[in-house]
Design an enzyme around this catalytic site. Structure first.
Site, PDB file in Angstrom:
ATOM      1  N   GLY A 185      45.050  70.979  34.139  1.00  0.00           N
ATOM      2  CA  GLY A 185      43.882  71.745  34.037  1.00  0.00           C
ATOM      3  C   GLY A 185      43.237  72.552  35.289  1.00  0.00           C
ATOM      4  N   ALA A 186      42.418  71.986  36.017  1.00  0.00           N
ATOM      5  CA  ALA A 186      41.819  72.692  37.074  1.00  0.00           C
ATOM      6  C   ALA A 186      42.841  73.299  38.170  1.00  0.00           C
ATOM      7  CB  ALA A 186      40.634  71.899  37.675  1.00  0.00           C
ATOM      8  N   GLN A 187      43.942  72.243  38.243  1.00  0.00           N
ATOM      9  CA  GLN A 187      44.886  72.573  39.290  1.00  0.00           C
ATOM     10  C   GLN A 187      46.207  73.329  38.705  1.00  0.00           C
ATOM     11  OE1 GLN A 187      45.865  69.522  42.250  1.00  0.00           O
ATOM     12  NE2 GLN A 187      44.284  68.331  41.458  1.00  0.00           N
ATOM     13  N   GLY A 201      46.196  66.752  38.443  1.00  0.00           N
ATOM     14  CA  GLY A 201      46.469  68.067  38.379  1.00  0.00           C
ATOM     15  C   GLY A 201      46.645  68.946  37.162  1.00  0.00           C
ATOM     16  N   LYS A 259      43.962  56.760  49.454  1.00  0.00           N
ATOM     17  CA  LYS A 259      44.801  57.260  50.105  1.00  0.00           C
ATOM     18  C   LYS A 259      44.980  56.520  51.479  1.00  0.00           C
ATOM     19  CE  LYS A 259      45.027  61.523  47.567  1.00  0.00           C
ATOM     20  NZ  LYS A 259      43.927  61.521  46.593  1.00  0.00           N
ATOM     21  N   THR A 265      44.037  47.745  59.810  1.00  0.00           N
ATOM     22  CA  THR A 265      42.953  48.852  59.512  1.00  0.00           C
ATOM     23  C   THR A 265      43.080  49.041  57.879  1.00  0.00           C
ATOM     24  OG1 THR A 265      42.526  49.931  61.431  1.00  0.00           O
ATOM     25  CG2 THR A 265      41.636  51.072  59.468  1.00  0.00           C
ATOM     26  N   GLY A 274      39.904  65.295  36.471  1.00  0.00           N
ATOM     27  CA  GLY A 274      38.631  65.439  37.220  1.00  0.00           C
ATOM     28  C   GLY A 274      37.873  66.652  36.629  1.00  0.00           C
ATOM     29  N   ARG A 275      37.949  67.796  37.163  1.00  0.00           N
ATOM     30  CA  ARG A 275      37.095  68.817  37.013  1.00  0.00           C
ATOM     31  C   ARG A 275      37.077  69.256  35.525  1.00  0.00           C
ATOM     32  NH1 ARG A 275      39.361  72.361  42.028  1.00  0.00           N
ATOM     33  NH2 ARG A 275      40.941  70.483  41.541  1.00  0.00           N
TER      34      ARG A 275
HETATM   35  O1  3DU Z   1      41.996  68.496  39.717  1.00  0.00           O
HETATM   36  P1  3DU Z   1      41.050  67.435  39.211  1.00  0.00           P
HETATM   37  O2  3DU Z   1      39.576  68.057  39.278  1.00  0.00           O
HETATM   38  O3  3DU Z   1      41.189  67.200  38.000  1.00  0.00           O
HETATM   39  O4  3DU Z   1      41.301  66.090  40.058  1.00  0.00           O
HETATM   40  C1  3DU Z   1      42.383  65.455  40.395  1.00  0.00           C
HETATM   41  C2  3DU Z   1      41.796  64.269  41.046  1.00  0.00           C
HETATM   42  O5  3DU Z   1      42.921  63.625  41.486  1.00  0.00           O
HETATM   43  C3  3DU Z   1      41.098  64.325  42.562  1.00  0.00           C
HETATM   44  O6  3DU Z   1      40.233  63.261  42.502  1.00  0.00           O
HETATM   45  C4  3DU Z   1      41.980  64.398  43.452  1.00  0.00           C
HETATM   46  O7  3DU Z   1      41.516  63.848  44.631  1.00  0.00           O
HETATM   47  C5  3DU Z   1      43.182  63.357  42.828  1.00  0.00           C
HETATM   48  N1  3DU Z   1      44.292  63.696  43.453  1.00  0.00           N
HETATM   49  C6  3DU Z   1      45.050  64.735  43.280  1.00  0.00           C
HETATM   50  O8  3DU Z   1      44.694  65.753  42.769  1.00  0.00           O
HETATM   51  C7  3DU Z   1      46.532  64.984  43.653  1.00  0.00           C
HETATM   52  C8  3DU Z   1      47.127  63.905  44.198  1.00  0.00           C
HETATM   53  O9  3DU Z   1      48.330  64.183  44.474  1.00  0.00           O
HETATM   54  C9  3DU Z   1      46.319  62.591  44.146  1.00  0.00           C
HETATM   55  C10 3DU Z   1      45.153  62.638  43.851  1.00  0.00           C
END
Ligand code: 3DU
Length: 260
Positions: A208-210, A206, A84, A91, A228-229
């Site tokens: 599942g976990a989100q 996003g 990000k 930089t 991810g999760r």
């Molecule tokens: O919620 P999860 O565990 O499935 O992980 C989602 C991943 O995607 C995590 O690495 C987070 O840093 C990244 N991410 C977002 O969740 C949302 C965004 O807008 C961009 C990246």
């Protein structure tokens, strides 16, 4: 080029799933062992691997993370650094160059810093090193509305327009390799897809976990799902990865999406 490589990997693996290998806070040795174990178990259901600073901080870029990148490449997975990137150009350029030198195929960057003395140097170094840049367009969390969802005046046209629409237009103009839109907002995916028209792929985290739904996100226009999760914390990560892959792949085929 990164976007063609993603297409190739997706077709070969019959998967548009990108694993976000986020393992929480632990001892570096344990994180490394777990990372390799999860990769070995799930790779056949994935097209790419995404890491973020949650991994780089404890493992080090040229120590542990490079080992994970090598393993991913051995398993025929592309690698994305979710940096990000969000600083001044000089930089940003150095940050991107380090990640590319470590072996990442693409980086994620924030368009809030703009082009001149912002992301232009990132796109330049990406072109020089033949790597990818994916830009954020609408994040998956609730607070995204405070930035990405603001109604702003477009500096070029003076029209009032959502910030994320401007970012989607910039992704096109900058010839980005991808645009991130949260799977938690399928209607935003649809809107962004209408702007990008398949010329820039949509990457959706996003599921599942989100709270996001794989089928809804892909049907709305997401090309790749970042998970991810749901996978790494599952009792059986391979089985979970396979389940989500099957849903996402069927939805993609149902949409008639041709992978470049
Ligand atoms: O919620 P999860 O565990 O499935 O992980 C989602 C991943 O995607 C995590 O690495 C987070 O840093 C990244 N991410 C977002 O969740 C949302 C965004 O807008 C961009 C990246």
């Amino acid at each position: 080029m990164f976007r063609q490589e993603m297409g190739r990997s997706t077709r070969k693996k019959k998967s548009n799933i990108i694993l976000a290998l986020d393992l929480g806070v632990d001892r570096p040795q344990k994180l490394m062992t777990r990372s390799l174990r999860i990769l070995n178990a799930t790779h056949e259901y994935l097209c790419a691997l995404k890491l973020n600073r949650q991994a780089v901080l404890p493992l080090g870029l040229f120590d542990g993370v490079q080992k994970i990148i090598s393993k991913a490449k051995e398993l025929d997975l592309l690698t994305i650094m979710d940096a990000k990137i969000n600083d001044v150009g000089n930089t940003n350029r150095a940050i991107a160059e380090y990640y590319y030198k470590a072996g990442f195929d693409a980086v994620i960057a924030s368009p809030f810093v703009g082009w001149t003395e912002g992301l232009q140097p990132v796109f330049e170094v990406a072109q020089m090193m033949n790597r990818g840049v994916i830009v954020l367009v609408y994040m998956s969390h609730k607070g995204a509305v405070e930035g990405y969802g603001q109604i702003v005046q477009d500096t070029a046209t003076r029209q009032l327009i959502p910030q994320y629409t401007i970012f989607a237009e910039k992704a096109l103009k900058w010839n980005a390799d991808g645009a991130v839109v949260g799977a938690t907002y399928p209607e935003k995916i649809r809107e962004v897809h209408a702007v990008l028209k398949g010329k820039v792929s949509i990457y959706s985290p996003g599921v599942g976990a989100q709270g996001g739904d794989a089928e809804a996100a892909v049907k709305a226009g997401a090309d790749y799902l970042i998970i991810g999760r749901s996978i790494v914390e599952a009792e059986d990560p391979a089985k979970k990865a396979e389940q989500i892959r099957d849903i996402a792949w069927q939805s993609l085929k149902g949409r008639g999406r041709k992978i470049e």
